[in-house]
Write an enzyme that holds these catalytic residues in place. Structure first.
Site, short mmCIF file in Angstrom:
data_model
loop_
_atom_site.label_atom_id
_atom_site.label_comp_id
_atom_site.label_asym_id
_atom_site.label_seq_id
_atom_site.Cartn_x
_atom_site.Cartn_y
_atom_site.Cartn_z
N SER A 184 0.81 -1.17 0.05
CA SER A 184 0.03 -0.04 0.12
C SER A 184 0.91 1.36 -0.13
O SER A 184 0.33 2.50 -0.18
CB SER A 184 -0.87 -0.12 1.18
OG SER A 184 -1.98 -0.82 0.86
N LYS B 231 0.32 4.06 -2.78
CA LYS B 231 -0.52 5.31 -2.67
C LYS B 231 -0.02 6.48 -2.13
O LYS B 231 -0.64 7.49 -2.51
CB LYS B 231 -1.52 4.70 -1.51
CG LYS B 231 -2.48 3.43 -1.83
CD LYS B 231 -3.67 3.21 -0.85
CE LYS B 231 -4.36 1.95 -1.24
NZ LYS B 231 -4.07 0.72 -0.55
N SER C 278 -6.38 3.44 4.03
CA SER C 278 -5.69 2.88 2.71
C SER C 278 -6.66 2.17 1.81
O SER C 278 -6.45 0.97 1.33
CB SER C 278 -4.95 1.67 3.41
OG SER C 278 -4.01 1.28 2.41
#
Length: 183
Positions: free
Chosen positions: A22, A25, A82
Site C-alpha cells: 500500500s 498510494k 488505505s
C-alpha cells in the site's frame, strides 16, 4: 534519509527490490496534489464512483457505483483507511483509466530518480493471475516520501488517525499504529 537534505543517515539493503504494497498510494497522493497545484483539480471537485472502483477488494471504504465524493474525502479515505476503492476512483478521475494513471505514476517515479521502481497498480494489492507485482526499494520509497514532504498540506491526510466518511456513517481509523504511539 534526512528529509531536508536527502542525506542518507542509515541504510541496510536500500536497493533490494521488494513488494511495496500500500505504500504505492503515496504516489497516488503526490500525483493528486500535483494536479491540484497545477490548477487542474480542486479538493471540492466531485468524483463519481465507477463499477470498477466499487468492485475493488482489500482495504476499502465500500464505495458504491454512482456514488459521488469530493477529492478531499477520497484523499482521506486513501490515507486513513488505505482504501483501494478510493485509489481507483481518484486514478480514473484523473487519467481516465487505472492503466493510464499507472503510466503517470511510473513517469513521475522516473523524474524522482526512483530507478528500481515499477508500478503495476494504483493500490498495491497482490497481483492477480497474469499480472505483475509492484516493485520498489527502500531507497526509492524514501525519495517518494521526501517529495511528498515538499507538500506540507499532505500531512493532514497522512497524520489523521480517524475521520468520518459518508456523512459519518462510516468511521475510518488509521492502520498506522505509529500515529498512536509516536509523538
Amino acid at each position: 534519509t534526512d528529509a531536508a537534505t536527502g542525506q542518507v543517515l542509515v541504510e541496510d539493503r536500500a536497493d533490494q527490490e521488494a513488494y511495496p504494497a500500500s505504500i504505492v498510494k503515496l504516489m497516488v497522493l503526490l500525483l493528486v496534489q500535483e494536479k491540484i497545484d497545477e490548477g487542474l483539480l480542486k479538493l471540492d471537485d466531485s468524483i463519481k464512483v465507477t463499477a470498477e472502483a466499487a468492485g475493488m477488494g482489500g482495504s476499502q471504504v465500500y464505495l458504491a457505483e454512482k456514488e459521488v465524493f469530493s477529492v478531499e474525502d477520497l484523499l482521506y479515505a486513501l490515507m486513513i483507511q488505505s482504501a483501494n476503492d478510493a485509489a481507483v476512483a481518484l486514478a480514473q478521475h484523473i487519467a481516465g483509466t487505472k492503466n493510464a494513471f499507472v503510466e503517470l505514476m511510473n513517469a513521475r517515479a522516473k523524474t524522482l530518480g526512483m530507478e528500481h521502481t515499477t508500478f503495476q497498480s494504483v493500490h498495491g494489492l497482490p497481483p492477480g493471475k497474469g499480472q505483475k507485482p509492484d516493485v520498489s526499494t527502500a531507497r526509492d520509497m524514501a525519495l517518494l516520501a521526501r517529495e511528498v514532504l515538499q507538500h506540507p498540506d499532505l500531512l493532514r491526510y497522512t497524520s489523521a488517525k480517524e475521520r468520518g466518511f459518508r456523512n459519518d456513517t462510516f468511521i475510518m481509523r488509521t492502520h498506522n499504529k505509529l500515529l498512536h504511539t509516536f509523538e
